[in-house]
Design a protein around this motif. Structure first.
Motif, PDB file in Angstrom:
ATOM      1  N   TRP A 751       0.930  -1.427   0.266  1.00  0.00           N
ATOM      2  CA  TRP A 751       0.362  -0.066  -0.065  1.00  0.00           C
ATOM      3  C   TRP A 751       0.770   1.446   0.009  1.00  0.00           C
ATOM      4  CZ3 TRP A 751      -4.530  -0.412  -2.171  1.00  0.00           C
ATOM      5  CH2 TRP A 751      -5.184  -1.760  -1.708  1.00  0.00           C
ATOM      6  N   ARG A 752       2.161   0.997   0.716  1.00  0.00           N
ATOM      7  CA  ARG A 752       2.421   2.374   0.535  1.00  0.00           C
ATOM      8  C   ARG A 752       3.241   2.278  -0.939  1.00  0.00           C
ATOM      9  NH1 ARG A 752       7.914   3.577  -0.534  1.00  0.00           N
ATOM     10  NH2 ARG A 752       8.749   1.750  -0.922  1.00  0.00           N
ATOM     11  N   VAL A 753       3.199   1.782  -2.089  1.00  0.00           N
ATOM     12  CA  VAL A 753       4.128   1.889  -3.079  1.00  0.00           C
ATOM     13  C   VAL A 753       2.756   2.340  -3.802  1.00  0.00           C
ATOM     14  CG1 VAL A 753       4.464   0.779  -5.524  1.00  0.00           C
ATOM     15  CG2 VAL A 753       5.529  -0.190  -3.012  1.00  0.00           C
ATOM     16  N   ARG A 754       1.761   1.959  -3.662  1.00  0.00           N
ATOM     17  CA  ARG A 754       0.472   2.064  -4.573  1.00  0.00           C
ATOM     18  C   ARG A 754      -0.121   3.791  -3.895  1.00  0.00           C
ATOM     19  NH1 ARG A 754      -2.458  -0.846  -7.845  1.00  0.00           N
ATOM     20  NH2 ARG A 754      -3.985  -0.063  -7.866  1.00  0.00           N
ATOM     21  N   ALA A 755       0.304   3.803  -2.615  1.00  0.00           N
ATOM     22  CA  ALA A 755      -0.163   5.016  -2.552  1.00  0.00           C
ATOM     23  C   ALA A 755       0.493   6.267  -2.736  1.00  0.00           C
ATOM     24  CB  ALA A 755       0.157   5.632  -1.123  1.00  0.00           C
ATOM     25  N   GLY A 756       1.763   5.980  -3.623  1.00  0.00           N
ATOM     26  CA  GLY A 756       2.444   7.096  -4.096  1.00  0.00           C
ATOM     27  C   GLY A 756       2.740   7.007  -5.845  1.00  0.00           C
ATOM     28  N   LEU A 757       1.465   5.801  -6.293  1.00  0.00           N
ATOM     29  CA  LEU A 757       1.424   5.755  -7.791  1.00  0.00           C
ATOM     30  C   LEU A 757       0.667   6.990  -8.372  1.00  0.00           C
ATOM     31  CD1 LEU A 757       1.459   2.072  -8.115  1.00  0.00           C
ATOM     32  CD2 LEU A 757       3.186   3.395  -9.006  1.00  0.00           C
ATOM     33  N   GLY A 758       0.248   7.632  -7.718  1.00  0.00           N
ATOM     34  CA  GLY A 758      -0.814   8.172  -8.285  1.00  0.00           C
ATOM     35  C   GLY A 758      -1.924   8.432  -8.970  1.00  0.00           C
ATOM     36  N   GLN A 759      -2.617   7.184  -8.342  1.00  0.00           N
ATOM     37  CA  GLN A 759      -3.274   6.272  -9.467  1.00  0.00           C
ATOM     38  C   GLN A 759      -4.884   6.862  -8.965  1.00  0.00           C
ATOM     39  OE1 GLN A 759      -3.089   2.383  -9.822  1.00  0.00           O
ATOM     40  NE2 GLN A 759      -1.333   2.655 -11.031  1.00  0.00           N
ATOM     41  N   GLU A 767      -4.553   5.093   2.964  1.00  0.00           N
ATOM     42  CA  GLU A 767      -5.362   5.198   4.153  1.00  0.00           C
ATOM     43  C   GLU A 767      -5.064   4.175   4.544  1.00  0.00           C
ATOM     44  OE1 GLU A 767      -9.410   5.157   5.047  1.00  0.00           O
ATOM     45  OE2 GLU A 767      -9.113   7.516   3.865  1.00  0.00           O
ATOM     46  N   ARG A 768      -4.879   3.165   3.461  1.00  0.00           N
ATOM     47  CA  ARG A 768      -4.555   1.421   3.847  1.00  0.00           C
ATOM     48  C   ARG A 768      -3.082   1.620   4.330  1.00  0.00           C
ATOM     49  NH1 ARG A 768      -7.932  -2.593   0.462  1.00  0.00           N
ATOM     50  NH2 ARG A 768      -9.774  -1.434   0.176  1.00  0.00           N
ATOM     51  N   TYR A 769      -2.778   2.622   3.710  1.00  0.00           N
ATOM     52  CA  TYR A 769      -0.924   2.190   3.875  1.00  0.00           C
ATOM     53  C   TYR A 769      -0.533   2.016   5.799  1.00  0.00           C
ATOM     54  CZ  TYR A 769       4.095   3.961   5.866  1.00  0.00           C
ATOM     55  OH  TYR A 769       5.091   4.420   5.696  1.00  0.00           O
ATOM     56  N   GLN A 770      -1.576   3.212   5.853  1.00  0.00           N
ATOM     57  CA  GLN A 770      -0.908   4.144   7.455  1.00  0.00           C
ATOM     58  C   GLN A 770      -1.992   2.939   8.375  1.00  0.00           C
ATOM     59  OE1 GLN A 770       0.382   6.103   8.848  1.00  0.00           O
ATOM     60  NE2 GLN A 770       0.660   7.049   6.759  1.00  0.00           N
ATOM     61  N   TYR A 771      -2.759   2.512   7.832  1.00  0.00           N
ATOM     62  CA  TYR A 771      -3.471   1.528   9.096  1.00  0.00           C
ATOM     63  C   TYR A 771      -2.498   0.195   9.304  1.00  0.00           C
ATOM     64  CZ  TYR A 771      -6.933  -2.273  10.353  1.00  0.00           C
ATOM     65  OH  TYR A 771      -6.804  -4.390  10.348  1.00  0.00           O
ATOM     66  N   TRP A 772      -1.833  -0.325   8.150  1.00  0.00           N
ATOM     67  CA  TRP A 772      -1.336  -1.904   8.323  1.00  0.00           C
ATOM     68  C   TRP A 772       0.226  -0.999   9.119  1.00  0.00           C
ATOM     69  CZ3 TRP A 772      -3.595  -6.121   7.603  1.00  0.00           C
ATOM     70  CH2 TRP A 772      -4.628  -6.220   7.293  1.00  0.00           C
TER      71      TRP A 772
END
Ligand code: SF4
Length: 808
Positions: A751-759, A767-772
């Motif tokens: 999720w960290r990577v995905r949050a940075g993808l700009g999609q 949000e999921r990154y923070q949660y996990w």
């Protein structure tokens, strides 16, 4: 150079301070023949550090290394101070950023270690090894201040700081130099009390010219000392990694040594002194003044030049570089002639066995003779993962080489399972005589197939669900009601599956065989190849429960009661959906329309660039997860899986490439699960199915990518737990907790990577990154604070904590 390819270095010992605050009388830096330290700067100048870092980076680029280790050493490296060490670490990190992974360790006497140093090491992920020779009495024999004061209290305080919750992820172990005047068991017990993840028991440096102290007339006191500890360590159940013993066990099983003091691996280490000169191993200082020198240095020469120096090149060719006596020695592959420095004698230089030869021979033979079943299994499973591999896995990752080591170990472990089923099956009175006969026939066929085609047997015995089958059989055989039913499958059917294993191996190995195999769920199953489903019922034709297989060069004939079919062997091997032609009992084609139809359903393979994974929807032992297996997929369903798998793999390669090499090597099977209520994305992995991931087919390929990554974490951890005790097995909740935390390390990273993808889902991903991240960090703390971790487990979990901390 002798024309052979240069073996690159991947370990660099960087001297950051050449003086010491202790005056140990067994120190090889100051008390040996070599006195070169006197002419060198006390503290490493910044110009030397930056030049050394550039040389290492140059070496990494030249040889495309994906990881190097730098050991900060001395003298006493902490004398360089916090600021000095920070400057060194930053210089190294800057030089190697984006080129390769950098692992840094520091070897220290510990007396100066404090929280400020530990905070620095925590920021930069530096592992700390501390020298301590045992209890107070043992330690104070040699390790004292210049004025004769004991260093013991200061060192133990440092170790307590490292073994506490806050910094335990830094604690890499204790280095103990042996003195045979000390009681070995007291040394062992006192060191174990300090919870080290690893112990190094080091033979004091000596040569034939300056031999180690011994009682007159005794040749093996060092072996006897180590054997006393080995026997106790073994009786204790291997509570800590001891590098000498681990290395001997590993090399006896054909693996690699974890220390340059044993084994035949080439030298891959260069020392860089505080004046920038390249040197060979410090241990050579005991040989003669100037022995480690190369005459080369960072300002004038590349590291390749250092590796071409005759002193280093002479330790690159394994057994060929050893003395004639060592080359003839029966334990040479474990011993490797001992440490290079210990072979020195004036006149013949290093062309001798070790001055510890008698000790090494006795110790290795003793360990070889004392490996009981469990230790042998661990040895067969490659008990010693390299230290790099353990560190990589503990950080939540693991490259192709590391996963290759895990896979190799699992294959070795699985090879032992059929024999366990066979031997146990024959010994249990409740097993019917007819089932025992079939076990014998199957075992003989498997042994023959192994003799004629070991690769084919290895391939079948390496299949993920072979272990699930063996565990089920052994579990049933161990119960008092062994012959009772288990589901709708009889014990004879479970044991009879050994015949199917042997048949699959014979077909792959192009051997001839005649075997009886059980009908399971109405089909003849051939592991890894597919299944033959006959007729429309699921209980066997006309009450038959067994089929007879005749395996020949081009055909495999299957007889079931009065019916028979033949299958073209080459097409079975190719995975083709080939026809099952009806035939007579002697193999002639049957008259059309007189036999029931049968369908050969081959195992199908999902492919994407760089990866091939079996879609496992036929193995009768695959249903070993909490959520049930899906039935055989139709061709349309398979096509949907293939499309989703291709997209998921692209997602992994493009956005999560750190996980791709491991999956490409280690993920061998994907097992479709039944859809879950409300469309939940259920997935699983099991200790009993190395290499396999079970999952439903999610709507979104990115979700499939996440499930593959997450479940493969579990596969990796399961294989680690097969080799090492990370926690007290009496604490039943720990495996589940650790499993969840380890899997979620990867979920957090995803999720960290995905949050940075700009999609479009960026906000949700953040949000999921923070949660996990929070959830996983909390889970790691729960495991760390459980009080049930072994020293190695504390170290492993410490690395996990490190990984989640740096993911922010
Ligand atoms: S035991 Fe002795 S002879 Fe054998 S390899 Fe080791 S040092 Fe050489």
């Amino acid at each position: 150079m002798d024309g052979r390819a240069l073996i690159p270095a991947d370990q660099f010992v960087l001297k950051v301070h050449s003086r010491c605050d202790l005056a140990c009388d067994h120190c090889y830096v100051y008390e040996s023949a070599d006195q070169s330290w006197r002419g060198r700067p006390a503290s490493v100048p910044s110009g030397v550090v930056s030049r050394a870092a550039l040389r290492i980076a140059e070496h990494v680029k030249t040889h495309e290394l994906d990881r190097v280790e730098v050991v900060l050493h001395g003298g006493e490296p902490l004398l360089a101070g916090v600021a000095g060490l920070r400057a060194v670490l930053v210089e190294l990190e800057n030089a190697l950023h984006g080129l390769c992974r950098l692992d840094v360790k520091i070897h220290t006497n510990g007396v100066l270690l404090n929280e400020k140093f530990c905070e620095l090491f925590s920021q930069h992920g530096v592992g700390v090894g501390i020298s301590l020779d045992g209890d107070r009495m043992a330690n104070d024999r040699h390790r004292k201040y210049r004025d004769g004061r004991s260093s013991y209290d200061a060192v133990v305080r440092a170790i307590r700081l490292l073994s506490g919750d806050r910094f335990m992820h830094l604690y890499s172990g204790i280095l103990c130099t042996i003195d045979i005047a000390n009681d070995p068991i007291r040394v062992y017990e006192s060191l174990l009390e300090l919870d080290p993840p690893r112990l190094d028991l080091l033979l004091p440096h000596a040569t034939w010219d300056a031999p180690p102290p011994r009682t007159a007339g005794s040749a093996t006191e060092y072996a006897d000392w180590l054997i006393a500890i080995f026997d106790r360590w073994q009786a204790d159940g291997y509570p800590v990694r001891i590098r000498t013993f681990d290395s001997i066990i590993a090399t006896l099983a054909g693996g690699d040594s974890a220390t340059e003091a044993l084994g035949l691996a080439p030298v891959r280490m260069v020392v860089i002194e505080t004046d920038g000169s390249y040197e060979q191993a410090d241990s050579l200082k005991v040989a003669y003044d100037g022995a480690p020198a190369t005459g080369l240095g960072v300002f004038t020469h590349s590291l390749d030049s250092a590796l071409e120096h005759p002193g280093i090149a002479a330790r690159q060719h394994g057994i060929a570089d050893l003395s004639a006596a060592c080359q003839r020695c029966p334990v040479v592959s474990s011993c490797g002639g001992g440490m290079y420095a210990h072979r020195y004698r004036t006149g013949s230089d290093f062309d001798n066995p070790s001055v510890y030869c008698d000790d090494l021979l006795k110790l290795i033979n003793h360990i070889s003779s004392r490996l009981p079943h469990v230790a042998r299994n661990r040895a067969q499973a490659g008990h010693v993962l390299s230290e790099d591999a353990v560190a990589e896995l503990a950080s939540g990752l693991g490259g192709a080489e590391t996963i290759g080591q895990l896979r190799q170990g699992q294959r070795s472990l699985q090879r032992g399972l059929p024999v366990a089923v066979y031997e146990t099956g024959l010994s249990v009175p409740a097993v019917p005589p007819s089932a025992k006969d079939l076990l014998r026939t199957a075992w003989q066929a498997l042994a023959l197939a192994d003799r004629d085609g070991p690769d084919a047997v290895n391939a079948v015995l390496g299949l993920p669900y072979l272990r699930a089958w063996a565990v089920r059989c052994l579990g049933r055989l161990g119960r008092s009601d062994a012959a009772g039913g288990d589901g709708d499958r009889s014990l004879s059917a479970d044991l009879g599956h050994l015949g199917a294993v042997a048949a699959a191996a014979a077909i792959r190995g192009r051997a001839h065989a005649r075997l009886t195999v059980p009908l399971i769920d109405g089909s003849v199953h051939l592991p890894g190849l597919g299944r033959l489903t006959a007729g429309l019922t699921v209980s066997g034709a006309d009450g038959e429960t067994q089929a007879v297989l005749e395996i020949e060069a081009d055909w495999v004939r299957v007889r079931l009661g009065a019916d028979g079919w033949r299958l073209p062997r080459p097409r079975m091997l190719a995975g083709d959906p080939c026809p099952a032609e009806p035939c007579t009992p002697d193999g002639a084609p049957a008259v059309t329309g007189t036999a029931r139809p049968a369908v050969w359903e081959p195992v199908r393979v999902l492919t994407a660039p760089g990866i091939r994974v079996t879609l496992e929807d036929t193995d009768p032992y695959r249903d070993c997860y909490q959520w049930p297996a899906a039935p055989r997929l139709t061709d349309e369903e398979f096509a949907r899986w293939q499309r989703a798998f291709g997209l998921a793999w692209r997602e992994i390669q493009e956005h999560h490439p750190a996980y791709a090499p491991a999956l490409a090597v280690g993920l061998t099977a994907l097992m479709p699960m039944m859809p879950a209520p409300a469309g939940a994305d259920v997935s699983a992995a099991a200790r009993q199915g190395f290499g396999a991931v079970a999952t439903v087919l999610p709507d979104n390929p990115a979700t499939l990518a996440l499930l593959l990554i997450r479940e493969f974490q579990r596969v990796k951890l399961g294989a680690v737990l097969d080799r090492y005790d990370l926690f007290d097995p009496a604490d039943s909740r720990l495996e589940e907790l650790l499993d969840g935390a380890y899997a979620n390390l990867a979920v957090t990273e995803f999720w960290r990577v995905r949050a940075g993808l700009g999609q479009h889902d960026r906000a949700e991903a953040a949000e999921r990154y923070q949660y996990w991240r929070e959830h996983t960090a909390a889970a790691i703390e729960t495991v760390a604070g459980s009080g049930a971790l072994t020293p190695l487990g504390r170290h492993f979990v410490g690395q996990m904590r490190n990984a989640i901390a740096v993911s922010g």
